[in-house]
Design an enzyme around this catalytic site. Structure first.
Site, mmCIF file in Angstrom:
data_model
loop_
_atom_site.group_PDB
_atom_site.id
_atom_site.type_symbol
_atom_site.label_atom_id
_atom_site.label_comp_id
_atom_site.label_asym_id
_atom_site.label_seq_id
_atom_site.Cartn_x
_atom_site.Cartn_y
_atom_site.Cartn_z
ATOM 1 N N ASP A 69 0.858 -1.186 0.000
ATOM 2 C CA ASP A 69 0.000 0.000 0.000
ATOM 3 C C ASP A 69 0.894 1.237 0.000
ATOM 4 O O ASP A 69 2.069 1.166 0.377
ATOM 5 C CB ASP A 69 -0.971 -0.008 1.185
ATOM 6 C CG ASP A 69 -0.353 -0.605 2.436
ATOM 7 O OD1 ASP A 69 0.889 -0.621 2.537
ATOM 8 O OD2 ASP A 69 -1.104 -1.043 3.324
ATOM 9 N N GLU A 128 -5.992 3.032 3.457
ATOM 10 C CA GLU A 128 -6.640 3.564 4.660
ATOM 11 C C GLU A 128 -8.059 4.035 4.358
ATOM 12 O O GLU A 128 -8.812 4.359 5.259
ATOM 13 C CB GLU A 128 -5.825 4.726 5.242
ATOM 14 C CG GLU A 128 -4.415 4.351 5.681
ATOM 15 C CD GLU A 128 -4.371 3.471 6.920
ATOM 16 O OE1 GLU A 128 -5.424 3.245 7.549
ATOM 17 O OE2 GLU A 128 -3.278 2.990 7.243
HETATM 18 C C1 LIG Z 1 -3.769 -1.770 9.041
HETATM 19 C C2 LIG Z 1 -4.740 -0.690 9.309
HETATM 20 O O1 LIG Z 1 -4.572 0.066 10.249
HETATM 21 N N1 LIG Z 1 -5.768 -0.577 8.462
HETATM 22 C C3 LIG Z 1 -6.847 0.362 8.653
HETATM 23 C C4 LIG Z 1 -7.868 0.144 7.568
HETATM 24 C C5 LIG Z 1 -8.971 1.195 7.595
HETATM 25 C C6 LIG Z 1 -10.281 0.698 7.122
HETATM 26 C C7 LIG Z 1 -11.372 1.727 7.121
HETATM 27 N N2 LIG Z 1 -10.978 3.056 6.742
HETATM 28 C C8 LIG Z 1 -12.041 1.753 8.480
HETATM 29 O O2 LIG Z 1 -11.678 2.583 9.330
HETATM 30 O O3 LIG Z 1 -12.962 0.967 8.715
HETATM 31 C C9 LIG Z 1 -7.487 0.151 10.018
HETATM 32 O O4 LIG Z 1 -7.975 1.158 10.586
HETATM 33 O O5 LIG Z 1 -7.523 -0.982 10.544
#
Ligand SMILES: CC(=O)N[C@@H](CCC[C@H](N)C(=O)O)C(=O)O
Length: 372
Positions: A69, A128
């Site tokens: 990413d 993200e």
């Molecule tokens: C690895 C990581 O931190 N990923 C993010 C992915 C975000 C998904 C989406 N924007 C949400 O907030 O539901 C995470 O916050 O886990």
């Protein structure tokens, strides 16, 4: 690439974090760096603000995918590092600067000593949010490569350098963003009885919401609802007409996500009646769970043993990753890479140990070379 070159790349990228589908400078930097590798067997295709980098195999029977990413987060960096973000409102606070550097290191290694199979490096925007994986999978450009296997990594601040971690089955949760808007009636602070105060309504909603987890989710199952942002009101002596909650829901099973959402919608109906207001919900972007293929994880564990990298069995985590969409369609896996930072993911002080970059490059390169 040697250690100094990799660290320079990581620091250059760390300075220029950009959020989902706005990664223009990042894309430009990646292209320039890949061009400098100067390999005729490497083909770069732009996809929105991301890239596909195809490395021709010498006798290809399969195509292996590796995904990184590339986006940053809207966080003001507080590390005080000399190479801190120059984009003041943004930070690589989830390690994507590490992820990209490791992908470039592996790309350089594979391109200079190509393997039999083709390798596709995917530099994916918007992990993200709002999510780059799903649109990539739908794109005709991506479909042409017909991948046989795919993998990716994520930094793990809590693990020491020299350690990787994964597991068969679920590694990362199902996620759904959550945006709730409350509309009532504003008015003078001295006349609350003539208004519909959305600060009181939204505050009450935030605290009651947690009962969905404690009373509606099976205690042997798991779920999380987090409200990360609350906005309401204008000044201290006006009752707020509007309020907005922004958050995320996490579950280990897709079915539990449906249970939570159904219950949330019942709460909304109840709150509309009780507080005589209008409430709307928007689920924003949703990510499918990261579900690892058992054969790939087993093979990865053996490869790590053979190169002296410490492999630990992981627990499932409530973090989300749109890499889960790739694994829904293509066999593969994701793993955690230890970077030993006192501060965790999404923290303004996150400071991963750069010694982990070489470990990451070695782990990815050897996996590409030996996975079959
Ligand atoms: C690895 C990581 O931190 N990923 C993010 C992915 C975000 C998904 C989406 N924007 C949400 O907030 O539901 C995470 O916050 O886990």
């Amino acid at each position: 690439m040697n250690k100094e070159q990799l660290i320079k790349i990581r620091r250059d990228l760390h300075k220029i974090p950009e959020t989902g589908f706005k990664e223009h400078k990042t894309q430009e930097y990646l292209i320039k760096t890949i061009e400098q590798l100067n390999h005729t067997n490497v083909h770069v295709t732009k996809w929105k603000t991301g890239l596909f980098v195809f490395v021709e195999g010498v006798n290809p029977k399969r195509t292996i995918g590796y995904r990184t990413d590339i986006d940053g987060l809207p966080i003001v960096e507080e590390t005080g590092l000399p190479f801190a973000s120059v984009h003041k409102e943004y930070m690589h606070a989830c390690g994507h600067d590490f992820h990209m550097t490791i992908a470039l290191g592996a790309l350089s290694d594979i391109a200079s000593k190509p393997i039999d199979d083709n390798v596709l490096f995917i530099f994916q925007p918007a992990e993200e949010g709002p999510g780059g994986a799903e649109p990539i999978l739908r794109s005709e450009t991506f479909k042409q490569w017909n991948l046989d296997m795919i993998f990716a990594l994520h930094i793990a601040p809590e693990l020491p350098v020299g350690t990787v971690s994964s597991r068969e089955g679920i590694l990362f949760a199902n996620t759904s963003e959550l945006f709730i808007d409350f509309i009532g009636k504003g008015g003078h602070a001295a006349y609350p009885h003539l208004t519909k105060d959305m600060i009181v309504t939204a505050s009450s909603f935030v605290t009651q919401l947690q009962q969905i987890i404690s009373r509606k989710v099976d205690p042997l199952d798991s779920g999380v609802i987090t409200i990360g942002k609350m906005t309401a009101g204008t000044v201290q002596n006006i009752i707020a007409e509007k309020a907005r909650l922004e958050g995320t829901i996490r579950t280990l099973r897709p079915e539990t996500m449906s249970i939570i959402k159904a219950e949330l919608e019942r709460y909304i109906k109840g709150f509309q009646y009780t507080y005589d207001c209008n409430i709307t919900v928007d689920y924003g972007s949703m990510y499918y769970q990261v579900y690892n293929d058992g054969h790939c994880v087993d093979k990865f564990r053996k490869i790590m043993d053979s190169i002296g990298v410490n492999y630990l069995e992981a627990n499932a985590a409530m973090t989300g990753e749109d890499f889960g969409y790739f694994l829904k369609d293509i066999p593969g896996f994701m793993f955690w890479l230890g970077v030993d930072s006192e501060y965790g993911l999404h923290n303004s002080h996150l400071n991963p140990n750069e010694d982990a970059i070489a470990v990451g490059v070695e782990a990815v390169t050897k996996t590409i070379r030996r996975m079959n």
